[in-house]
Scaffold this motif. Structure first.
Motif, short mmCIF file in Angstrom:
data_model
loop_
_atom_site.label_atom_id
_atom_site.label_comp_id
_atom_site.label_asym_id
_atom_site.label_seq_id
_atom_site.Cartn_x
_atom_site.Cartn_y
_atom_site.Cartn_z
N GLY A 511 0.80 -1.22 0.00
CA GLY A 511 0.00 0.00 0.00
C GLY A 511 0.83 1.27 0.00
N ILE A 512 2.00 1.20 0.61
CA ILE A 512 2.79 2.42 0.72
C ILE A 512 3.85 2.45 -0.36
CG2 ILE A 512 4.34 3.73 2.22
CD1 ILE A 512 2.71 2.69 4.57
N ALA A 518 10.07 9.71 -0.39
CA ALA A 518 8.97 10.19 0.45
C ALA A 518 7.80 9.22 0.35
CB ALA A 518 8.54 11.58 0.01
N PRO A 519 7.35 8.68 1.49
CA PRO A 519 6.26 7.71 1.43
C PRO A 519 4.92 8.37 1.09
CG PRO A 519 6.89 8.12 3.70
CD PRO A 519 7.83 8.91 2.85
N VAL A 520 4.15 7.69 0.26
CA VAL A 520 2.81 8.17 -0.06
C VAL A 520 1.86 6.99 -0.06
CG1 VAL A 520 3.49 10.16 -1.47
CG2 VAL A 520 3.24 7.92 -2.54
N TYR A 521 0.59 7.29 0.09
CA TYR A 521 -0.43 6.25 0.03
C TYR A 521 -1.52 6.73 -0.91
CZ TYR A 521 -4.40 3.42 1.45
OH TYR A 521 -5.49 2.59 1.45
N ARG A 522 -2.02 5.79 -1.72
CA ARG A 522 -3.08 6.18 -2.64
C ARG A 522 -4.41 6.11 -1.92
NH1 ARG A 522 -1.91 3.64 -8.54
NH2 ARG A 522 0.34 3.48 -8.25
N LEU A 523 -4.93 7.28 -1.61
CA LEU A 523 -6.22 7.32 -0.93
C LEU A 523 -7.25 7.73 -1.96
CD1 LEU A 523 -7.71 7.15 1.83
CD2 LEU A 523 -7.33 9.59 2.05
N ILE A 727 -12.07 2.76 -2.46
CA ILE A 727 -12.99 3.75 -3.02
C ILE A 727 -12.14 4.63 -3.91
CG2 ILE A 727 -14.47 5.72 -2.49
CD1 ILE A 727 -15.15 4.30 0.14
N VAL A 728 -12.52 4.77 -5.15
CA VAL A 728 -11.71 5.57 -6.08
C VAL A 728 -12.58 6.60 -6.77
CG1 VAL A 728 -10.04 3.75 -6.57
CG2 VAL A 728 -12.09 3.94 -7.97
N GLU A 729 -11.91 7.63 -7.21
CA GLU A 729 -12.62 8.61 -8.01
C GLU A 729 -12.09 8.47 -9.43
OE1 GLU A 729 -13.67 13.29 -7.73
OE2 GLU A 729 -13.00 12.15 -6.01
N GLU A 730 -12.93 8.18 -10.34
CA GLU A 730 -12.43 7.85 -11.67
C GLU A 730 -13.43 8.31 -12.71
OE1 GLU A 730 -9.28 5.14 -13.41
OE2 GLU A 730 -9.66 5.71 -11.36
N ARG A 731 -12.88 8.71 -13.84
CA ARG A 731 -13.76 9.02 -14.95
C ARG A 731 -13.75 7.80 -15.86
NH1 ARG A 731 -12.46 13.98 -18.55
NH2 ARG A 731 -11.06 12.49 -19.48
N GLN A 750 -8.17 1.96 -12.39
CA GLN A 750 -6.86 1.73 -11.74
C GLN A 750 -6.06 0.68 -12.51
OE1 GLN A 750 -7.54 0.81 -7.60
NE2 GLN A 750 -7.25 2.93 -7.02
N ASN A 751 -6.09 0.80 -13.80
CA ASN A 751 -5.32 -0.10 -14.68
C ASN A 751 -5.77 -1.55 -14.64
OD1 ASN A 751 -3.77 2.09 -15.44
ND2 ASN A 751 -2.36 1.74 -13.71
#
Lengths: 781, 151
Positions: A511-512, A518-523, A727-731, A750-751
């Protein structure tokens, strides 16, 4: 002065301050209705009293000044003269001078060496209409009313406004931190209603602007308040508040201890103690609450003075003056509010000619509104002026180098307007006496954020501007989330909290992700920068290997970031205590508190931590980030989708808007009704549909079951899925047609290829009665 | 008869210190503390003193003395300051002594670095010297550094 009995002087000061506050409002009111004899008589009496007493006390200057004022007023009262703006300005100026002299008396026990001959001359001249006409040109150059004491500097707290708890008096000296002439502040006093007083009566005098027609009734009500309220030293209230804080802590400790006890009478007593403490806490907090009208009541005068100075016509309207806020917060918002009001008049509302041209009434309206919403207080200040031109803001931001051309082109109008909160930003074409120096809105924002509030601006070019300020009710006792890091507990104020995310299983590793370390998380599709609390505080980890990652999503300064903590404990009401000076240099902590078990826990300063970790770096950067964030969410076609897993490989999506809740039920909770699987849910029977069966996936079936509650026309059904993924926001750019019933089609999200579920058809085919219900409802509607 | 002063005395390492009794709020045994990350090392933590949050300062570190060798827990000497109560952690608490102004002297200039500016005066007692601690300065450790940050 030394031989004068201090007590008499003090009494005189208290009384005069109260009267002067009333005068300010009376004058503004009087301007609207210059023939109001009663009002004139009241003003006359006040000045007369001050004159008489100052003569008695040997205060020569004060006596001389009030004497001319009195003469002018007596001509007005007798109808020999009619009040006009010039006279009002001169008289208000006199009131300011009187205040200044009183302040001097209080501070240095003398009248001070101010020279007021000009003012006396003006007042004398105004008494004679003939001389006035001749001196009209001189009058024009007479100092504006702000010459003596700018109206924006809080002069004195106002007498009781329309609410049972009101600041009166401020006995000798008013507290405003900004008042330049009064460094010493004797204890401020609150008037607290006696229990019986309740809200039935209207304490006088109602703020003039709010109730312009409050003639005689206010006088009658005056007695009511003095009978039912007592003056209490604010210091005493603060002490009481502290003691209640202690009691809350002791209560928390007792409660914790009780959980280990069996004795039922002891447990019952503790519960009673718990209830009483809560009630006491609320009541004591109430004594510190004051109507916002106390701060607002000075605005009619500010608006009046400013609009005269700017050559504009402005009417002020207020709503919700009796909305109550903690005294400390009220003090803190006083200056920002004044600034916003000044801005609205100076930059917002146009001059009468321009307004006429735009087809608006000549008189502009400044509307102030306050109300409670979700445990917070919202204050809105709107004007019907020219609004903010987003194009102008963009070009200005470009010129100042606050944005690049590309960014300027990309940000929406609303974001552009909010750029005025950047330091060094002022759009006024010319710097006026009132505003336009480019300090201001950023200070407003800083001050509001300091007390845990937020400020937002909405403007429609040509139609007006609304500034919306959100502030907490109180600061002393706040709800907080308690987390653990490095084995110690830390409290995070709940106002900054957005949500909690827990990653376990393989998500910990997967997830990370890292961007340049720099650590990030896809929220939900956007990147959330992560800050490790232990790393940031330079404390060693209690656990070296973690089986789960806890992310506390926080909001600081319009930036969202995730704080990684060891564990998340609970939410708790905490009593905020300040840190000693030895620790003031560390901006990561906002204070400390005592937990239920008696140990001390530090309160994290979310903004401080973000700054330390450089999530919030430069202002420039922030504006950019805001613009980006908005850009991302602005995509109109984008949909928020709930991603579900079915069987081993099935990947499904449903629009989040169709989902009422996500629930977990143990398999044992499933019962049967009419051959169908149901569970008891919130006092109702919830039919279950196993989505895997329905869409022909082989499912092992998990325990607990993951259930997506779908509600339509008042009926709910639970869709049993194997996994809730994300939960994603996607077109959805392109969709392949559905290959089987129950699906709308397939798309790449998300591919990954994801099937879109046609929830309505699934529900109806599994439970035809749902359809019936639905059509019946639809027909009824 | 010269004027006398009362001092609350304590030991840090082998040094015998005193603080005017008026400045001492109370003396309490070792309390569990909450550490404060990022604080100067002198700050040992926060203690809960009957609902009041008190910062505990390590007087050894403040004086630049070595860390204690034994396992012994320090004692809190809670002193009053303009900024509320602050605790000084000392090795061992002594008696309250009444000493005459006669035997007071200025601290010699040869005292080493950190301690030099924290000592207000020296009383020559029988067999030992009592060093008077300047609590105002001793508490002045703000600024996020271990060094004294005076305004």
């Amino acid at each position: 002065m030394t031989e004068i009995d201090v007590e008499i002087v003090n009494e005189f000061l208290v009384e005069s301050h109260e009267n002067l506050d009333q005068l300010d409002r009376d004058f503004v009111e009087l301007e609207k209705d210059p023939r109001n004899r009663e009002m004139l008589a009241r003003i006359f009496r006040t000045i007369h009293t001050i004159k008489g007493t100052s003569g008695f006390l040997g205060l020569g200057k004060l006596e001389k000044l009030t004497h001319v004022g009195e003469s002018l007023l007596s001509r007005l009262r007798d109808g020999a003269l009619l009040l006009d703006p010039d006279i009002t300005t001169a008289l208000l100026q006199m009131v300011d001078v009187v205040r200044q002299i009183l302040a001097n008396i209080e501070q240095i026990q003398a009248e001070g060496d101010g020279d007021y001959t000009d003012l006396i001359a003006t007042l004398t001249r105004l008494q004679d209409p003939a001389a006035r006409a001749a001196a009209a040109t001189t009058a024009a150059s007479a100092p504006p009313p702000m010459a003596v004491a700018p109206p924006d500097l809080p002069t004195a707290p106002e007498p009781p406004a329309a609410a049972p708890v009101a600041v009166t008096a401020a006995t000798e000296a008013p507290p405003p931190p900004a008042a330049p002439v009064r460094p010493t502040t004797p204890p401020l006093t609150l008037v607290v209603p006696a229990p019986a007083a309740s809200t039935a009566q209207t304490p006088p005098p109602a703020p003039a602007a709010a109730a312009p027609t409050d003639g005689g009734e206010t006088k009658a009500a005056a007695h009511g308040v003095s009978d039912s309220s007592i003056r209490v030293d604010v210091g005493l209230l603060d002490k009481l508040m502290n003691l209640v804080g202690e009691l809350v802590l002791a209560r928390n400790q007792v409660l914790q201890f009780t959980s280990t006890q069996q004795d039922s009478s002891f447990v019952a007593t503790t519960q009673r103690l718990n209830l009483i403490t809560t009630e006491l806490q609320e009541s004591v907090m109430k004594t510190r609450m004051q109507p916002i009208g106390n701060v607002w009541s000075k605005f009619p005068r500010v608006v009046r003075d400013l609009s005269v100075m700017c050559g504009k016509k402005v009417r002020i309207e207020m709503e919700g003056q009796d909305t109550e806020i903690d005294k400390t917060i009220l003090e803190a918002i006083k200056d920002p509010l004044t600034h916003v009001v000044r801005n609205s008049i100076d930059h917002g509302i146009e001059d009468p000619a321009r307004r006429a041209g735009a087809g608006k009434p000549a008189e502009g309206v400044l509307f102030m509104r306050a109300f409670h919403e979700g445990g917070q207080v919202i204050i809105e200040i709107s004007d019907d002026g020219g609004g903010i031109d987003p194009e102008k803001i963009r070009s200005k931001a470009l010129a100042r180098g606050l944005l690049t051309a590309e960014q300027a082109g990309r940000i929406g109008d609303r974001e552009a307007v909010n750029l005025v909160f950047l330091p060094g930003f002022s759009t006024a074409e010319k710097v006026t006496n009132v505003s336009g120096r480019g300090v201001g809105m950023d200070v407003v924002r800083t001050n509001i954020e300091k007390i845990g509030g937020t400020v937002d601006i909405q403007s429609k070019h040509g139609e007006g501007t609304t500034i919306r300020i959100k502030i907490p009710l109180t600061l002393a006792i706040i709800p907080a989330l308690v987390v653990t890091a490095g084995g110690d507990r830390y409290a995070i104020p709940q106002v900054s909290l957005v949500e909690l995310v827990r990653l376990d299983g393989d998500q910990v590793a997967k997830g990370i992700e890292h961007i340049h370390g720099a650590p990030v998380y896809r929220l939900r599709g956007s990147l959330l920068p992560l800050i490790d609390l232990e790393k940031e505080l330079a404390i060693e980890r209690a656990q070296t290997v973690r089986d789960a990652v806890n992310i506390v999503v926080l909001q600081a300064d319009d930036r969202t970031f995730g704080l990684v903590v060891e564990s998340i404990n609970d939410t708790e009401e905490i009593v905020v205590k300040p840190l000693g000076k030895q620790l003031k240099g560390i901006n990561c902590f906002a204070g400390a508190t005592i937990m239920g078990d008696g140990t001390v826990a530090l309160i994290l300063d979310v903004l401080g931590i973000a700054q330390r970790a450089q999530v919030v770096t430069e202002v420039k950067d922030r504006a950019l980030g805001e613009a980006n964030a908005v850009h991302a969410t602005r995509d109109d076609d984008a949909q928020t989708l709930l991603l579900l897993g079915l069987g081993d490989t099935g990947r499904m999506a449903v629009p989040l808007s169709q989902v009422a809740r996500l629930e977990e039920f143990p398999v044992s909770a499933v019962e049967r009704a009419g051959g169908a699987e149901v569970v008891q849910y919130r006092g109702e029977i919830l039919p279950l549909i196993r989505l895997a069966d329905h869409l022909a996936y082989s499912s092992a079936g998990a325990d607990p079951m993951q259930v997506v509650v779908y509600t339509e026309a008042g009926r709910s059904v639970g869709l049993v899925v194997d996994r809730i993924l994300d939960i994603v926001e996607e077109r959805i750019a392109s969709m392949r047609a559905a290959s089987r019933p129950g699906l709308l089609g397939s798309a790449v999200i998300q591919n990954k290829v994801t099937d879109l579920i046609d929830v309505g058809s699934v529900v109806r085919s599994a439970d035809p009665s749902f359809l019936e219900e639905h059509t019946r409802h639809a027909e009824a509607a | 008869m010269a004027a006398t002063h009362q001092f609350c005395t304590f030991l840090v390492e082998d040094r015998f210190f005193g603080v005017e009794v008026e400045k001492v709020q109370e003396v309490i045994r070792y309390q569990p503390m909450t550490r404060v990350p990022l604080a100067p090392p002198v700050v040992r933590g926060l203690i809960n003193l009957r609902g009041q949050i008190v910062t505990a300062l390590d007087l050894r570190r403040r004086l630049g003395l070595p860390e204690p060798s034994g396992e012994r827990l320090p004692t809190n000497v809670v002193v009053r300051s303009d900024d509320g109560a602050v605790s000084l952690l000392v090795d061992e608490i002594g008696d309250v002594l009444e000493v005459s102004e006669d035997c007071r002297e200025r601290p010699p200039d040869t005292i080493d670095g950190l301690a030099r500016e924290l000592i207000l005066g020296v009383y020559k007692l029988e067999g030992r010297l009592l060093l008077i601690l300047d609590t105002e300065r001793a508490l002045n450790v703000g600024g996020g550094f271990g060094h004294e940050a005076r305004d």
